[in-house]
Design a protein around this motif. Structure first.
Motif, short mmCIF file in Angstrom:
data_model
loop_
_atom_site.label_atom_id
_atom_site.label_comp_id
_atom_site.label_asym_id
_atom_site.label_seq_id
_atom_site.Cartn_x
_atom_site.Cartn_y
_atom_site.Cartn_z
N ALA B 57 123.76 39.13 96.00
CA ALA B 57 123.38 37.86 96.61
C ALA B 57 124.62 37.03 96.93
CB ALA B 57 122.44 37.08 95.69
N HIS B 79 116.95 40.69 95.08
CA HIS B 79 118.23 40.47 95.76
C HIS B 79 118.87 41.78 96.19
CE1 HIS B 79 118.60 36.15 95.22
NE2 HIS B 79 118.09 36.30 94.02
N TRP B 256 118.47 30.90 97.59
CA TRP B 256 119.58 31.39 96.77
C TRP B 256 120.58 30.26 96.49
CZ3 TRP B 256 121.65 33.98 93.17
CH2 TRP B 256 123.04 34.13 93.08
#
Lengths: 252, 289
Positions: B57, B79, B256
């Motif tokens: 990520a 992710h 995120w």
């Protein structure tokens, strides 16, 4: 069909894969395989070893779901000992692959090309080592042309395509034993060790199974109806192995 | 040493190994420190869990050497899937999990490869052309896969206790392959729940728990709850609600960013408070599989 569920018959059919196994670690990955290994242990294959998906060998099957009471601990089996044990051949796994193909290749890794998969799954895990070292069986809860395919997108384990076998590689320990789906029971003893229909579950038919399979399926000389669970098998499944009835949703 | 001291030794393009297994005893405090650093283009070797997902990520991973990536009680890491399915991580060496320990062991004992059957006849063989086979020099003449040594520039592991000299104790039931990760690496960093005197460690538990001797370690970092949100049993289990929140943060870049701001771009003391403090983590039961 009455008095039992589809999942219960699948558990009984999957347990048959472990018949005749002696002192080997029976590893059912996923609910139906796990209950099947437990049923085999409690009935016709009492010498089977079971573990808890962590590092404990247990002498009695563990019921899935909330745990009550202590485990019947029999030994210690951390992952590195699992590898030694399976490379030595003393294991029989039953996995639930996303794809299974005509020559016995399974896929738990991805759908689509390696550089950019359409769907990324788990990764091959230990399947390459499992399939080349000891008996392996499969359970597919959603038999269709998308799951029972001509050729898998990624061969996570070995199968019976001669072109994938390099000269000199030892194939002696390969034993793709059984595949059980929600429609029938199969082995890999068709022409060229291809997938072969052995029995049809009471709610399905040979026609339906062929229609849901992406390649022309071989069939045994005599194709039976998959036997219904016995009263004793149902008692063990319901009262001992799966009292929380997690199997109620096992076939989706 | 501190987590920052350890991560400061990393350079772009290095190969790192991360101990633990899935969502179990991952050195997450160190992983968060790597995310906060400027290092990039890492090759990561791992029995993957949220360590791999989080580094993906954050755009830190150029190449992944792995057998699986899973959060255990949540089967797949969102992710990691996003990185693969978006094309952000095209370069993977996907191998059998037994091959992975074999590659670490080869590096540890300084041989170029170790033979095995796992991988032969599968896509692992055809998709990794750099992995060669070898023929037995003995009468059997069997052709085996030659699993190459996985030499690591640095290894990161998390254990229960260490002494100041780098002897490490694992109280959980499975040491996984942390000793091999350390053995395969040039620099070895161990975070631990607490630093104890040698006598206290060896006096209170079975001698088998002393998995890491000090030849296998270079730096010790005290990081209480440093495996969270993964498990460090018997002290604490897998924080499933947190991993669900982590998984949801793969929805898009904003999600995120919010996760990262709240849980990663903070110091460890703030992190611990935000995730509910020591009392909450200590109350997380060991996972039941």
């Amino acid at each position: 069909m009455s008095g039992y569920t589809k999942a219960e018959l699948c558990i009984v059919a999957a347990a048959e894969a472990f018949r005749g196994d002696g002192e080997v670690l029976a590893s059912g990955m996923g609910l139906v395989p796990r209950l099947a290994a437990g049923l085999a242990k409690l009935t016709f294959s009492p010498d089977l070893l079971l573990n808890d998906a962590e590092c404990t060998l247990v002498s009695q099957p563990i019921s899935p779901g909330p745990r009550t009471g202590e485990l019947a601990v029999e030994g210690w089996l951390p992952f590195r000992k699992v590898f030694e044990l399976l490379w030595s051949g003393r294991r029989h796994t039953m996995n639930m692959p996303t794809q299974l193909d005509r020559l016995g290749y399974c896929n738990i890794s991805r759908i689509g090309p390696v550089a950019r998969p359409k769907t990324q799954l788990l990764g091959v895990r230990g399947i390459p080592g499992n399939t080349i070292n000891h008996p392996c069986s499969y359970f597919v809860p959603n038999h269709s042309r998308r799951t029972i395919v001509e050729r898998v997108d990624m061969a996570s384990g070995v199968g019976h395509d001669p072109e994938r076998w390099r000269p000199g590689v030892k194939k002696d320990f390969v034993d793709l034993r059984r595949a059980v789906t929600n429609l029938g029971v199969f082995d890999f003893e068709g022409p060229g060790q291809s997938m072969r229909l052995l029995s049809v579950h009471p709610w399905s038919s040979e026609e339906e199974i062929q229609k849901e399979t992406a390649f022309p399926l071989a069939r045994a000389d005599v194709v039976h109806e998959t036997p219904a669970p016995t009263a004793e098998q149902l008692r063990l499944i319901r009262d001992v192995l799966d009292p929380n009835d997690l199997r109620a949703t096992a076939l989706g | 040493m501190t987590a920052r001291d350890a991560v400061a030794e990393l350079r772009d393009g290095m190969t790192i190994g991360i101990g633990g297994w899935g969502a179990r005893r991952k050195p997450m405090a160190l992983v968060r420190e790597i995310v906060r650093s400027d290092v990039r283009d890492l090759t990561v070797v791992s029995y993957g869990g949220p360590d791999v997902g989080m580094l993906c990520a954050a755009g830190k991973v150029k190449r992944l050497i792995f057998g699986f990536v899973s959060l255990d009680l949540i089967p797949l890491d969102a992710h990691f899937r996003t990185a693969r399915q978006s094309g952000a991580l095209p370069d993977v060496m996907e191998i059998d999990e037994g091959m992975l320990q074999w590659g670490l062991k080869a590096a540890m004992i300084r041989v170029p490869f170790l033979p095995c059957r796992a991988g032969l006849g599968t896509s692992v063989e055809t998709e990794n052309p750099q992995i060669e086979t070898v023929q037995s020099p003995y009468a059997d003449g069997e052709v085996l896969l030659a699993m190459p040594a996985l030499e690591l520039d640095a290894a990161f592991v998390h254990v229960d206790h260490c002494d100041e000299r780098g002897n490490g104790q694992i109280l959980g039931p499975d040491p996984y392959f942390d000793d091999l990760f350390c053995g395969a690496a040039k620099r070895r960093f161990v975070s631990c729940e607490s630093i104890l005197s040698t006598e206290r460690m060896t006096g209170q538990s079975c001698i088998h728990s002393m998995v890491l001797n000090r030849t296998l370690t270079d730096g010790v970092i005290e990081a209480p709850f440093g495996a969270h949100p993964t498990a460090c049993v018997p002290k604490y289990g897998i924080d499933v609600p947190h991993l669900q929140e982590y998984s949801k943060s793969a929805a898009d870049a904003d999600a995120w960013s919010r996760y990262r701001e709240r849980y990663v771009d903070v110091d460890e003391a703030s992190y611990l408070e935000t995730v509910g403090g020591p009392e909450r983590i200590l109350g997380i039961a060991a996972p039941v599989f």
